[in-house]
Scaffold this active site. Structure first.
Site, PDB file in Angstrom:
ATOM      1  N   GLU A 208      44.967  48.028  35.107  1.00 55.21           N
ATOM      2  CA  GLU A 208      44.526  48.871  36.216  1.00 55.21           C
ATOM      3  C   GLU A 208      45.712  49.247  37.094  1.00 55.21           C
ATOM      4  O   GLU A 208      46.643  48.458  37.272  1.00 55.21           O
ATOM      5  CB  GLU A 208      43.497  48.115  37.073  1.00 55.21           C
ATOM      6  N   LYS A 210      47.893  49.644  40.365  1.00 53.37           N
ATOM      7  CA  LYS A 210      47.989  48.846  41.594  1.00 53.37           C
ATOM      8  C   LYS A 210      48.425  49.773  42.709  1.00 53.37           C
ATOM      9  O   LYS A 210      49.535  50.297  42.685  1.00 53.37           O
ATOM     10  CB  LYS A 210      49.003  47.715  41.411  1.00 53.37           C
ATOM     11  N   ARG A 215      44.161  45.765  51.134  1.00 50.30           N
ATOM     12  CA  ARG A 215      42.995  45.225  50.408  1.00 50.30           C
ATOM     13  C   ARG A 215      41.765  45.315  51.297  1.00 50.30           C
ATOM     14  O   ARG A 215      41.835  44.982  52.490  1.00 50.30           O
ATOM     15  CB  ARG A 215      43.286  43.775  50.038  1.00 50.30           C
ATOM     16  N   ARG A 230      41.944  41.087  53.490  1.00 51.29           N
ATOM     17  CA  ARG A 230      42.181  39.935  52.612  1.00 51.29           C
ATOM     18  C   ARG A 230      41.935  38.620  53.337  1.00 51.29           C
ATOM     19  O   ARG A 230      41.505  37.646  52.733  1.00 51.29           O
ATOM     20  CB  ARG A 230      43.631  39.994  52.129  1.00 51.29           C
ATOM     21  N   GLU A 259      40.981  48.723  47.421  1.00 45.56           N
ATOM     22  CA  GLU A 259      42.167  48.954  48.217  1.00 45.56           C
ATOM     23  C   GLU A 259      41.912  50.209  49.042  1.00 45.56           C
ATOM     24  O   GLU A 259      41.296  51.162  48.545  1.00 45.56           O
ATOM     25  CB  GLU A 259      43.354  49.163  47.258  1.00 45.56           C
ATOM     26  N   PHE A 299      37.949  48.424  42.634  1.00 49.29           N
ATOM     27  CA  PHE A 299      38.212  47.904  41.287  1.00 49.29           C
ATOM     28  C   PHE A 299      37.274  46.776  40.879  1.00 49.29           C
ATOM     29  O   PHE A 299      37.363  46.284  39.749  1.00 49.29           O
ATOM     30  CB  PHE A 299      39.674  47.461  41.136  1.00 49.29           C
ATOM     31  N   ARG A 374      44.023  32.241  43.131  1.00 50.47           N
ATOM     32  CA  ARG A 374      45.017  33.096  42.517  1.00 50.47           C
ATOM     33  C   ARG A 374      44.826  32.919  41.021  1.00 50.47           C
ATOM     34  O   ARG A 374      45.531  32.154  40.373  1.00 50.47           O
ATOM     35  CB  ARG A 374      46.407  32.678  42.975  1.00 50.47           C
ATOM     36  N   LYS A 380      49.892  40.818  38.077  1.00 50.77           N
ATOM     37  CA  LYS A 380      50.458  42.089  38.532  1.00 50.77           C
ATOM     38  C   LYS A 380      51.844  42.290  37.938  1.00 50.77           C
ATOM     39  O   LYS A 380      52.587  41.327  37.736  1.00 50.77           O
ATOM     40  CB  LYS A 380      50.501  42.165  40.059  1.00 50.77           C
TER      41      LYS A 380
END
Length: 512
Positions: A208, A210, A215, A230, A259, A299, A374, A380
């Site tokens: 996807e 970025k 966020r 976030r 985002e 997303f 995480r 990423k």
DNA sequence: TTCCGACAGTGGGGTCGCAAT
DNA sequence: ATTGCGACCCCACTATCGGAA
């Protein structure tokens, strides 16, 4: 409970490196706490104030105050004082806050002062914050740690879970489910150095784009829409475009993850600085929105029409997302079956960069949404630029870097042979490198300052960075974004270092 | 026994809003 | 009007513990 007891435990926790011992110490304290102390004790031991940040920094803390001889402050008394302090505003407020902090510090013993200082500045440095508090809480109440952690992620708050758990026991955890309108800690990504590496690690995956924005988690319940960041800060009032877009979607109740970013008239993304400035504007949102309109790009979907989707694989969540959100309001993506298909992923990254975006996030197709984690299933990938720069000065480190020269001032070569400072970095150094550079820069020092040393510009260091951004602080008018040390180049002399012209050639959009 | 995931720590730069100057 | 401070947005990377493999 006395504040002195918290200060003592915090000191003991800091003194041990064993996480199991930290957890045991915290658990013991949580067991001792009375019910009314819990809403204060838990956040304090996780290094946080229940009031959030309250406008007290180093300046307001002012000069040291003589400590009290004996401990008298209770945690509830401290909390009540800080609540009053947080409410102070208007002209003269800084002086009043300083006075109130001085009063509080004067009532605290030396040990308590040390703890309060850490708490107020956000630097508790006990090597145990959220995770240890969760473990300690689980241990104190007999609830499974994984269940407590999950409840905290879904509640977005350690405090709420702690209160319920200590009052009602492990059964209370069942109440903490994903709820529309209540923010959930978002899933975060790890870094991979290349698309090939990411695809090799994940196998079947979605790649996807970025976007370099802010966020945002969007909750809609009928006509009510809430947006949060976030860190679960509510920013609904600053994002009228996002609220309107959410109301247009063909669903009454949902939670979306995405985002928010600003696109220029040419359809290309504006710089992060521009988007962040817009989203940061609170006083005149309408004017800011006309100058820099923002769009949401989603997303993921965490909940739709009362169904909690967190544990579904990405593929199924995305199918729901595609039903709810039209294409232009979703991130672009390609599906990749595995390493044999890596070219498609690499081509997609190249296209994404050409469209002006930051990079890609590669996501395992089978992975659930790991709120607050995480997760290893989101990787990423961003291009890393490098420059060979010269060390102009270095600052003394703090905490575990005390006594080591840590933060480097970085210079590029100018046409006249002088050096132009482009920014600083403390990142990428091992302990061994810190020791080495402290000695080496000591030899090159030409001037000592309270903050560090300036050195003869002789040492060349290879610096990685993500891009350049406008700066009023540095003479070239730009600075490096996320600069970090890759290695020292002792094979290079300062006259071999990169020049300001090299930098602008690599980033023509940033050139003056 | 070794490996690796998760976490804490160490700070960087920008921008906004508010209070002080 | 300008400056200083605090909060919060983006973030990279290393060391360490302890459970997983």
């Amino acid at each position: 409970m006395l504040l002195a007891r918290l200060a003592q435990v915090s000191r003991e926790v800091a003194a041990t490196s064993a996480r199991s011992r930290k957890t045991a110490l915290l658990a013991e304290l949580f067991r001792e706490a009375e019910a009314a102390d819990v809403p204060v004790v838990i956040p304090y031991l996780a290094g946080r104030l229940p009031q959030g940040r309250i406008g007290v920094g180093w300046k307001v803390l002012g000069r040291p105050v003589p400590p009290a001889a004996a401990p008298t402050l209770t945690v509830r008394e401290v909390d009540a004082r800080l609540t009053r302090l947080a409410a102070v505003s208007g002209p003269g407020s800084q002086a009043e806050r300083t006075r109130l902090v001085g009063e509080l510090m004067g009532a605290a013993t030396e040990d308590e002062q040390r703890f309060l200082l850490g708490l107020l500045t956000g630097e508790v440095r006990q090597g145990a914050l959220d995770a240890a508090a969760v473990e300690g809480l689980a241990s104190a109440t007999g609830a499974p740690a994984a269940d407590v952690r999950r409840a905290v992620m879904l509640a977005g708050s350690l405090q709420a879970v702690a209160e319920a758990l200590l009052a009602e026991g492990p059964d209370a955890l069942g109440r903490f489910r994903l709820t529309v309108g209540r923010p959930v800690l978002p899933m975060l990504a790890h870094t991979a150095s290349s698309v090939a590496e990411a695809v090799a690690r994940l196998g079947s995956c979605a790649v996807e784009e970025k976007l370099d924005g802010i966020r945002v988690q969007v909750h809609r319940d009928g006509a009510t829409v809430r947006c949060c960041t976030r860190t679960l800060e509510d920013i609904t009032d600053r994002l009228p475009e996002v609220t309107a877009a959410a109301r247009e979607l063909p669903g009454e109740r949902f939670v979306l993850d995405g985002e928010v970013i600003s696109f220029g008239a040419d359809g290309r993304p504006r710089s992060f600085q521009e988007t962040a400035g817009r989203v940061g504007s609170r006083t005149d949102v309408a004017t800011a929105a006309r100058a820099v309109p923002v769009s949401p790009v989603f997303f993921d979907v965490l909940s739709v029409d009362g169904r909690d989707l967190l544990d579904l694989p990405l593929t199924e969540r995305h199918a729901e997302l595609a039903r709810l959100v039209p294409g232009p309001m979703r991130v672009r993506r390609v599906l990749v079956a595995g390493p044999e298909d890596v070219r498609a992923a690499e081509d997609f990254l190249a296209e994404t960069l050409a469209r002006g975006h930051e990079g890609v996030v590669v996501k395992g197709t089978d992975a659930p949404y790991s709120a607050g984690r995480r997760g290893a299933s989101w990787l990423k990938v961003k291009p890393v630029h490098t420059l060979d720069l010269v060390v102009l000065a270095a600052e003394w480190g703090h905490g575990r870097r005390t006594g080591k020269l840590s933060n480097l001032h970085l210079g590029a070569r100018a046409a006249d042979g002088s050096f132009v400072m482009l920014g600083k970095t403390f990142k990428g150094m091992t302990d061994a490198l810190l020791t080495w550079q402290t000695a080496r820069l000591g030899e090159l020092a030409v001037e000592e300052h309270p903050w560090g040393v300036t050195v003869r510009p002789e040492l060349v260091v290879e610096i990685g960075y993500d891009g350049v951004q406008r700066s009023t602080r540095y003479p070239a008018g730009v600075t490096l974004r996320f600069a970090r040390v890759i290695r020292y180049r002792e094979d290079k002399r300062p006259e071999d270092a990169d020049t300001v012209e090299t930098l602008f050639a690599a980033h023509p959009e940033a050139a003056p």
